[in-house]
Design an enzyme around this catalytic site. Structure first.
Site, PDB file in Angstrom:
ATOM      1  N   LYS A 267      17.349  -8.104 -51.466  1.00 56.56           N
ATOM      2  CA  LYS A 267      16.775  -8.560 -50.184  1.00 56.56           C
ATOM      3  C   LYS A 267      15.245  -8.373 -50.179  1.00 56.56           C
ATOM      4  O   LYS A 267      14.525  -9.158 -49.569  1.00 56.56           O
ATOM      5  CB  LYS A 267      17.402  -7.808 -49.008  1.00 56.56           C
TER       6      LYS A 267
ATOM      7  N   TYR B 255      24.015   0.245 -49.805  1.00 50.87           N
ATOM      8  CA  TYR B 255      23.478  -1.122 -49.846  1.00 50.87           C
ATOM      9  C   TYR B 255      22.848  -1.370 -51.230  1.00 50.87           C
ATOM     10  O   TYR B 255      22.874  -2.484 -51.759  1.00 50.87           O
ATOM     11  CB  TYR B 255      22.466  -1.334 -48.724  1.00 50.87           C
TER      12      TYR B 255
HETATM   13  P1  NAP Z   1      29.847 -14.202 -45.409  1.00 50.48           P
HETATM   14  O1  NAP Z   1      30.489 -14.886 -44.273  1.00 50.48           O
HETATM   15  O2  NAP Z   1      30.746 -13.544 -46.403  1.00 50.48           O
HETATM   16  O3  NAP Z   1      28.825 -15.202 -46.114  1.00 50.48           O
HETATM   17  C1  NAP Z   1      28.311 -14.979 -47.402  1.00 50.48           C
HETATM   18  C2  NAP Z   1      28.366 -16.306 -48.091  1.00 50.48           C
HETATM   19  O4  NAP Z   1      27.732 -16.260 -49.373  1.00 50.48           O
HETATM   20  C3  NAP Z   1      29.814 -16.748 -48.322  1.00 50.48           C
HETATM   21  O5  NAP Z   1      29.966 -18.063 -47.879  1.00 50.48           O
HETATM   22  C4  NAP Z   1      29.918 -16.618 -49.841  1.00 50.48           C
HETATM   23  O6  NAP Z   1      30.911 -17.433 -50.405  1.00 50.48           O
HETATM   24  C5  NAP Z   1      28.536 -17.062 -50.217  1.00 50.48           C
HETATM   25  N1  NAP Z   1      28.290 -16.875 -51.641  1.00 50.48           N
HETATM   26  C6  NAP Z   1      28.420 -15.761 -52.408  1.00 50.48           C
HETATM   27  N2  NAP Z   1      28.137 -16.060 -53.683  1.00 50.48           N
HETATM   28  C7  NAP Z   1      27.823 -17.373 -53.732  1.00 50.48           C
HETATM   29  C8  NAP Z   1      27.443 -18.273 -54.764  1.00 50.48           C
HETATM   30  N3  NAP Z   1      27.311 -17.877 -56.047  1.00 50.48           N
HETATM   31  N4  NAP Z   1      27.206 -19.572 -54.446  1.00 50.48           N
HETATM   32  C9  NAP Z   1      27.342 -20.011 -53.188  1.00 50.48           C
HETATM   33  N5  NAP Z   1      27.697 -19.212 -52.155  1.00 50.48           N
HETATM   34  C10 NAP Z   1      27.940 -17.907 -52.440  1.00 50.48           C
HETATM   35  O7  NAP Z   1      28.875 -13.031 -44.892  1.00 50.48           O
HETATM   36  P2  NAP Z   1      27.598 -13.020 -43.930  1.00 50.48           P
HETATM   37  O8  NAP Z   1      27.474 -11.612 -43.494  1.00 50.48           O
HETATM   38  O9  NAP Z   1      27.677 -14.102 -42.927  1.00 50.48           O
HETATM   39  O10 NAP Z   1      26.399 -13.297 -44.942  1.00 50.48           O
HETATM   40  C11 NAP Z   1      25.427 -14.307 -44.762  1.00 50.48           C
HETATM   41  C12 NAP Z   1      24.044 -13.769 -45.043  1.00 50.48           C
HETATM   42  O11 NAP Z   1      23.675 -12.860 -44.011  1.00 50.48           O
HETATM   43  C13 NAP Z   1      23.901 -13.022 -46.364  1.00 50.48           C
HETATM   44  O12 NAP Z   1      22.655 -13.328 -46.946  1.00 50.48           O
HETATM   45  C14 NAP Z   1      23.910 -11.572 -45.899  1.00 50.48           C
HETATM   46  O13 NAP Z   1      23.268 -10.705 -46.810  1.00 50.48           O
HETATM   47  C15 NAP Z   1      23.127 -11.722 -44.612  1.00 50.48           C
HETATM   48  N6  NAP Z   1      23.204 -10.592 -43.698  1.00 50.48           N
HETATM   49  C16 NAP Z   1      24.426 -10.157 -43.281  1.00 50.48           C
HETATM   50  C17 NAP Z   1      24.485  -9.076 -42.415  1.00 50.48           C
HETATM   51  C18 NAP Z   1      25.816  -8.566 -41.952  1.00 50.48           C
HETATM   52  O14 NAP Z   1      25.879  -7.425 -41.479  1.00 50.48           O
HETATM   53  N7  NAP Z   1      26.876  -9.339 -42.013  1.00 50.48           N
HETATM   54  C19 NAP Z   1      23.315  -8.447 -41.972  1.00 50.48           C
HETATM   55  C20 NAP Z   1      22.082  -8.925 -42.420  1.00 50.48           C
HETATM   56  C21 NAP Z   1      22.044 -10.006 -43.286  1.00 50.48           C
HETATM   57  P3  NAP Z   1      32.222 -16.652 -50.983  1.00 50.48           P
HETATM   58  O15 NAP Z   1      32.945 -16.100 -49.798  1.00 50.48           O
HETATM   59  O16 NAP Z   1      32.965 -17.701 -51.704  1.00 50.48           O
HETATM   60  O17 NAP Z   1      31.734 -15.573 -51.913  1.00 50.48           O
END
Ligand code: NAP
Length: 271
Positions: A178, A171
Site C-alpha cells: 500500500k 497487515y
Molecule cells: P474484496 O471484495 O475481496 O476485493 C478485492 C478484489 O481484488 C477481489 O475482487 C479480488 O478478486 C481482487 N483481486 C485479487 N487478486 C487479483 C488479481 N490478480 N487480478 C484481479 N483481481 C484480483 O475486498 P475489498 O476489501 O473490497 O478490497 C478492495 C480494495 O480495498 C483493496 O485494495 C483493499 O486493500 C482495499 N481496502 C480494504 C479495506 C477493508 O477493510 N476491507 C480497507 C482499506 C482498503 P478475488 O476474490 O478473485 O481474489
C-alpha cells in the site's frame, strides 16, 4: 463494544452529476466488495459502468450484480497480473465506450501466510505477488486506460489503507504494497496531470470484506478501530463509496495525487 452506537445515513444520494460518464470498476468479488459499493454510488449519480472479474469463478457473481444496474454493463475477464488480459479489457472498452471518464482500482492480494506473524519472514515470492497485484497493477491499468481517459479528461481512484504508513499487526507485506501504491498515485498524478487525468486514493477504515477477512485478527482490528476512532464507530462501505464518488466526480476537479482518509477519524488520534 463502545457505549455509543451511531447509525449512519444509508439512503443513497442520487444526482445526474455523472450522466453520460463512463467508467471501469476493477475489484468486484461480491456484494460486500468496496468496489461494488463504489459502483452503486457511481450508478446512483448516472454513470455507465464496465466491470472486470478475476476468472470464471467470479463471472456469475459479478454478472448478477452488474445486471441490477440500469443500462448495459460490459464485463471483461481480468487477472491484473496478466498483461494480455489487461490489454484486452481496454480493447473491448475502446469498442464499447469509445472513451472513459474514470477508473476504480480496488484490488489487493497477499498470500495468507504473509498476513500473519512477522514481516521479516516474508519470502521473495510472497513479496513479489503482493506488490504485483496490489501496487504495480495500478500502473499497468493507468497506462492501458490513458488513451481512453485522455480523450475527455478523467479520474482514477485506488483503495488504500493506513497500514501503508503505520505498523498494523498482521497487515505486514500488504502495508509495504500500500505504501508503494500510494507513492504510485503521486507519480501517476504528476505524469497524467497535463492530460487532465487526476489520480487519487481513498484510505478506508476496516470494512468486513472477503479480502479483509484474510488478515489474521481482522475482527480485533474492527473493534480496536471502533473504540479509538474519533467518531467511535467503524466506517460504512457507503461512506467509502461516496468519498470515491467525490474524487471521481467534477466536484474534486482541483484535487490530484492525494490520499483522502475515510476512517471515522481513526488516523488523527494519537492515544
Ligand atoms: P474484496 O471484495 O475481496 O476485493 C478485492 C478484489 O481484488 C477481489 O475482487 C479480488 O478478486 C481482487 N483481486 C485479487 N487478486 C487479483 C488479481 N490478480 N487480478 C484481479 N483481481 C484480483 O475486498 P475489498 O476489501 O473490497 O478490497 C478492495 C480494495 O480495498 C483493496 O485494495 C483493499 O486493500 C482495499 N481496502 C480494504 C479495506 C477493508 O477493510 N476491507 C480497507 C482499506 C482498503 P478475488 O476474490 O478473485 O481474489
Amino acid at each position: 463494544m463502545p457505549d455509543t452506537e451511531v447509525k449512519t445515513e444509508k439512503t443513497p444520494f442520487k444526482s445526474d452529476l455523472l450522466k453520460g460518464k463512463k467508467g471501469l470498476v476493477v475489484g468486484v468479488a461480491n456484494k460486500r466488495s468496496i468496489a461494488w459499493g463504489i459502483a452503486q454510488a457511481l450508478s446512483n449519480h448516472g454513470a455507465q459502468l464496465a466491470f472486470t472479474y478475476q476468472g470464471d469463478r467470479l463471472k456469475e457473481s459479478v454478472a448478477e450484480l452488474a445486471a441490477t444496474l440500469p443500462g448495459k454493463s460490459p464485463l471483461y475477464p481480468c487477472d491484473v497480473t496478466k498483461d494480455d488480459e489487461v490489454k484486452k479489457v481496454f480493447e473491448g472498452l475502446s469498442q464499447e465506450f469509445g472513451s472513459l471518464h474514470f477508473l476504480v482500482h480496488a484490488v489487493a492480494f497477499a498470500k495468507k501466510e504473509d498476513l500473519d506473524g512477522r514481516t521479516i519472514d516474508t519470502a521473495k515470492d510472497g513479496f513479489q505477488i503482493a506488490l504485483d497485484v496490489s501496487s504495480y497493477s495500478l500502473i499497468a491499468l493507468a497506462k492501458a486506460a490513458e488513451p481512453l481517459l485522455e480523450k475527455e479528461g478523467g479520474s482514477i481512484v485506488a483503495l488504500t489503507y493506513l497500514g501503508s504508513e503505520k505498523v498494523v499487526p498482521n497487515y505486514n507485506v500488504m502495508g509495504i504494497a500500500k505504501a508503494a501504491l500510494e507513492s504510485a498515485i503521486r507519480y501517476l498524478a504528476a505524469d497524467l496531470g497535463k492530460k487532465n487525468i487526476r489520480v487519487n486514493g481513498v484510505s478506508a477504515g476496516p470494512v468486513s470484506t472477503l479480502a479483509a477477512r484474510g488478515i489474521s485478527g481482522f475482527t480485533i482490528m474492527l473493534e480496536g478501530h471502533r473504540n479509538r476512532a474519533a467518531l467511535k464507530r467503524n466506517v460504512e462501505v457507503e461512506e467509502v463509496a461516496n468519498t470515491a464518488f467525490f474524487l471521481l466526480s467534477p466536484l474534486s476537479s482541483g484535487i490530484t495525487g492525494e490520499i483522502i482518509y475515510c476512517d471515522a477519524g481513526y488516523r488523527i488520534m494519537g492515544f
